[in-house]
Design a protein around this motif. Structure first.
Motif, PDB file in Angstrom:
ATOM      1  N   ARG A 102      32.068 -17.709  25.234  1.00 37.73           N
ATOM      2  CA  ARG A 102      32.323 -19.065  25.709  1.00 37.73           C
ATOM      3  C   ARG A 102      33.010 -19.904  24.632  1.00 37.73           C
ATOM      4  NH1 ARG A 102      30.228 -24.114  25.794  1.00 37.73           N
ATOM      5  NH2 ARG A 102      28.603 -23.601  24.270  1.00 37.73           N
ATOM      6  N   HIS A 103      32.487 -19.833  23.425  1.00 41.07           N
ATOM      7  CA  HIS A 103      33.093 -20.590  22.328  1.00 41.07           C
ATOM      8  C   HIS A 103      34.516 -20.101  22.045  1.00 41.07           C
ATOM      9  CE1 HIS A 103      30.000 -23.313  20.848  1.00 41.07           C
ATOM     10  NE2 HIS A 103      29.100 -22.367  21.093  1.00 41.07           N
ATOM     11  N   LEU A 104      34.710 -18.793  22.077  1.00 43.14           N
ATOM     12  CA  LEU A 104      36.040 -18.245  21.793  1.00 43.14           C
ATOM     13  C   LEU A 104      37.052 -18.704  22.835  1.00 43.14           C
ATOM     14  CD1 LEU A 104      37.689 -16.398  19.957  1.00 43.14           C
ATOM     15  CD2 LEU A 104      37.067 -14.483  21.445  1.00 43.14           C
ATOM     16  N   SER A 105      36.631 -18.771  24.083  1.00 38.42           N
ATOM     17  CA  SER A 105      37.519 -19.241  25.138  1.00 38.42           C
ATOM     18  C   SER A 105      37.958 -20.679  24.884  1.00 38.42           C
ATOM     19  CB  SER A 105      36.813 -19.142  26.493  1.00 38.42           C
ATOM     20  OG  SER A 105      37.636 -19.647  27.524  1.00 38.42           O
ATOM     21  N   LEU A 106      37.030 -21.521  24.465  1.00 41.85           N
ATOM     22  CA  LEU A 106      37.364 -22.909  24.147  1.00 41.85           C
ATOM     23  C   LEU A 106      38.320 -22.998  22.959  1.00 41.85           C
ATOM     24  CD1 LEU A 106      33.871 -24.611  24.538  1.00 41.85           C
ATOM     25  CD2 LEU A 106      35.870 -24.973  25.990  1.00 41.85           C
ATOM     26  N   ILE A 107      38.052 -22.177  21.945  1.00 38.92           N
ATOM     27  CA  ILE A 107      38.900 -22.197  20.748  1.00 38.92           C
ATOM     28  C   ILE A 107      40.326 -21.774  21.089  1.00 38.92           C
ATOM     29  CG2 ILE A 107      39.311 -21.071  18.520  1.00 38.92           C
ATOM     30  CD1 ILE A 107      36.246 -20.959  18.201  1.00 38.92           C
ATOM     31  N   ASP A 108      40.466 -20.714  21.908  1.00 35.93           N
ATOM     32  CA  ASP A 108      41.798 -20.240  22.283  1.00 35.93           C
ATOM     33  C   ASP A 108      42.558 -21.285  23.091  1.00 35.93           C
ATOM     34  OD1 ASP A 108      41.433 -17.876  20.966  1.00 35.93           O
ATOM     35  OD2 ASP A 108      40.819 -16.740  22.734  1.00 35.93           O
ATOM     36  N   GLU A 109      41.850 -22.028  23.932  1.00 37.16           N
ATOM     37  CA  GLU A 109      42.496 -23.085  24.710  1.00 37.16           C
ATOM     38  C   GLU A 109      42.973 -24.224  23.826  1.00 37.16           C
ATOM     39  OE1 GLU A 109      39.944 -24.445  27.773  1.00 37.16           O
ATOM     40  OE2 GLU A 109      39.846 -22.511  28.820  1.00 37.16           O
ATOM     41  N   LEU A 110      42.274 -24.437  22.728  1.00 38.80           N
ATOM     42  CA  LEU A 110      42.604 -25.547  21.831  1.00 38.80           C
ATOM     43  C   LEU A 110      43.371 -25.085  20.604  1.00 38.80           C
ATOM     44  CD1 LEU A 110      39.133 -27.327  21.954  1.00 38.80           C
ATOM     45  CD2 LEU A 110      41.222 -28.114  23.064  1.00 38.80           C
ATOM     46  N   ALA A 111      44.025 -23.921  20.699  1.00 38.44           N
ATOM     47  CA  ALA A 111      44.676 -23.322  19.524  1.00 38.44           C
ATOM     48  C   ALA A 111      45.687 -24.253  18.883  1.00 38.44           C
ATOM     49  CB  ALA A 111      45.347 -22.009  19.921  1.00 38.44           C
ATOM     50  N   GLU A 112      46.415 -25.050  19.689  1.00 40.61           N
ATOM     51  CA  GLU A 112      47.432 -25.945  19.135  1.00 40.61           C
ATOM     52  C   GLU A 112      46.929 -27.370  18.978  1.00 40.61           C
ATOM     53  OE1 GLU A 112      50.276 -24.929  18.039  1.00 40.61           O
ATOM     54  OE2 GLU A 112      49.889 -22.862  18.633  1.00 40.61           O
ATOM     55  N   ASP A 113      45.660 -27.596  19.269  1.00 42.33           N
ATOM     56  CA  ASP A 113      45.098 -28.940  19.192  1.00 42.33           C
ATOM     57  C   ASP A 113      44.700 -29.275  17.760  1.00 42.33           C
ATOM     58  OD1 ASP A 113      42.821 -31.053  19.443  1.00 42.33           O
ATOM     59  OD2 ASP A 113      43.812 -31.042  21.393  1.00 42.33           O
ATOM     60  N   GLU A 114      44.847 -30.535  17.401  1.00 42.58           N
ATOM     61  CA  GLU A 114      44.521 -30.961  16.040  1.00 42.58           C
ATOM     62  C   GLU A 114      43.031 -30.813  15.741  1.00 42.58           C
ATOM     63  OE1 GLU A 114      45.930 -34.905  15.510  1.00 42.58           O
ATOM     64  OE2 GLU A 114      48.046 -34.353  15.591  1.00 42.58           O
ATOM     65  N   ASP A 115      42.179 -30.855  16.785  1.00 45.29           N
ATOM     66  CA  ASP A 115      40.732 -30.792  16.577  1.00 45.29           C
ATOM     67  C   ASP A 115      40.182 -29.378  16.701  1.00 45.29           C
ATOM     68  OD1 ASP A 115      40.653 -33.537  16.245  1.00 45.29           O
ATOM     69  OD2 ASP A 115      40.432 -33.908  18.391  1.00 45.29           O
ATOM     70  N   SER A 116      41.049 -28.359  16.764  1.00 44.56           N
ATOM     71  CA  SER A 116      40.566 -26.991  16.948  1.00 44.56           C
ATOM     72  C   SER A 116      39.705 -26.543  15.771  1.00 44.56           C
ATOM     73  CB  SER A 116      41.743 -26.030  17.137  1.00 44.56           C
ATOM     74  OG  SER A 116      42.605 -26.055  16.017  1.00 44.56           O
TER      75      SER A 116
END
Length: 358
Positions: free
Chosen positions: A249-263
């Motif tokens: 679950r956490h990995l899925s969130l991280i991959d979605e936010l890969a280009e986000d400044e708050d990743s």
């Protein structure tokens, strides 16, 4: 589109002196054509009068003879290379249907011209297109689906490129992606960038932060993808279903936010969560908990043994101090206590000599 205009009658409001002067009228018309068409006005002069290498009378349209670029340059008091740059720009535009082909033009003939804003897409101000560097740039441009002359124009004006990168975030992002692609195939550039990073404190700190974040993401990814956890003591065991599910679950969130400044913040949260769940897993399993303590003991014992083996006393007389002897005596007493404790536990735990858990 604009054509090179023919002589025009005086306009209302123009002074009598200006209206009466052919020179003024001619210059005004020339200025107007250039203002609307830019370099196309000069390219037309070359296109309708020049054929590289010259042209025989039999090959020329009736009543006209084109000249070589060298002859035209001599009449224009400029270099043949400059003439040919305009010639090649017209040739590229003709291939795209923007202007007529050379064969359709005669000396003195006027045609509709493209707008000035498309001129630089065809004209290269320097003769770099034929060089090895220019060829490489042209090939890369074609691979990206853009006109080679655009890439050559940028390459010939690095100051303009720098200004665009400094002023425009989207240009800076495009430059960053291109630079990363280039770095993968250029060891020298890799080394130069690495030196720039370590010599710049802000960049060095940023790299350290990103490296730490990548390590934390790697920790979560390893649990999610392999289904195994590594305990604090270094044991690798199968992850309970709830632990693996949480990692996924956490990995899925991280991959979605890969280009986000708050990743990076999400990566830190995921890492802390998984570390806590791993520690809880160890504490919840009595057998694993004992195995963990045993592994930690052997790890500490191995480090202590290695450290003691590195001590040498061949020249002890040169550096001897009473404090050294006192510390070794304290260590001897601590080791004696450990031996007593282990001998007392013999027969209650694992068989003697069974070694650490795998």
């Amino acid at each position: 589109m604009a054509a090179v205009p023919a002589p025009v009658p005086p306009l209302d409001g123009v002074s009598e002196v200006a209206a009466a002067s052919d020179l003024v009228a001619r210059d005004a018309r020339t200025f107007g054509v250039y203002a609307r068409t830019g370099g196309w006005a000069f390219a037309l002069l070359v296109a309708r009068n020049v054929r590289p290498g010259g042209q025989g009378v039999d090959e020329a349209p009736a009543g006209s003879v084109k000249v070589s670029a060298k002859e035209f340059a001599a009449l224009a008091d400029c270099s043949p290379e400059r003439v040919m740059r305009y010639y090649r720009a017209w040739d590229r535009a003709a291939d795209d249907g923007m202007v007529p082909q050379f064969e359709a033009l005669e000396p003195g003939q006027d045609v509709e011209l493209p707008d000035a804003d498309v001129w630089l897409g065809y004209y290269s101000s320097r003769n770099s297109a034929g060089s090895e560097r220019g060829t490489a740039i042209a090939e890369a441009a074609e691979a990206e689906g853009i006109r080679p002359t655009k890439a050559l124009e940028v390459a010939e004006n690095p100051t303009a490129l720098r200004a665009a990168i400094l002023a425009d975030p989207s240009t800076a992002q495009a430059a960053r992606r291109a630079l990363l692609d280039r770095v993968r195939e250029d060891p020298e550039l890799q080394a130069e960038l690495a030196r720039d990073v370590v010599r710049t404190d802000d960049l060095k700190k940023a790299v350290a932060t990103e490296s730490r974040s990548a390590d934390r993401i790697g920790y979560v990814r390893q649990i999610a993808e392999s289904g195994q956890i590594k305990t604090p003591a270094g044991q690798t065991v199968d992850a309970p279903a709830d632990v693996r599910h949480e990692a996924e679950r956490h990995l899925s969130l991280i991959d979605e936010l890969a280009e986000d400044e708050d990743s990076g913040e999400w990566a830190s949260d995921a890492y802390d969560t998984m570390k806590n769940m791993v520690a809880e897993t160890v504490q919840a399993d009595p057998e694993l908990r004992v195995s963990e303590r045993r592994t930690k003991f052997y790890s500490s014992l191995q480090k202590a043994t290695k450290a003691f083996e590195e001590l040498t006393f061949d020249d002890a007389q040169d550096f001897y101090e009473d404090d050294m002897l006192a510390r070794l005596e304290d260590l001897q007493q601590a080791i004696a206590s450990c031996l007593t404790a282990l001998r007392g536990a013999r027969g209650k735990g694992r068989p003697q000599g069974s070694g650490p858990a795998e």
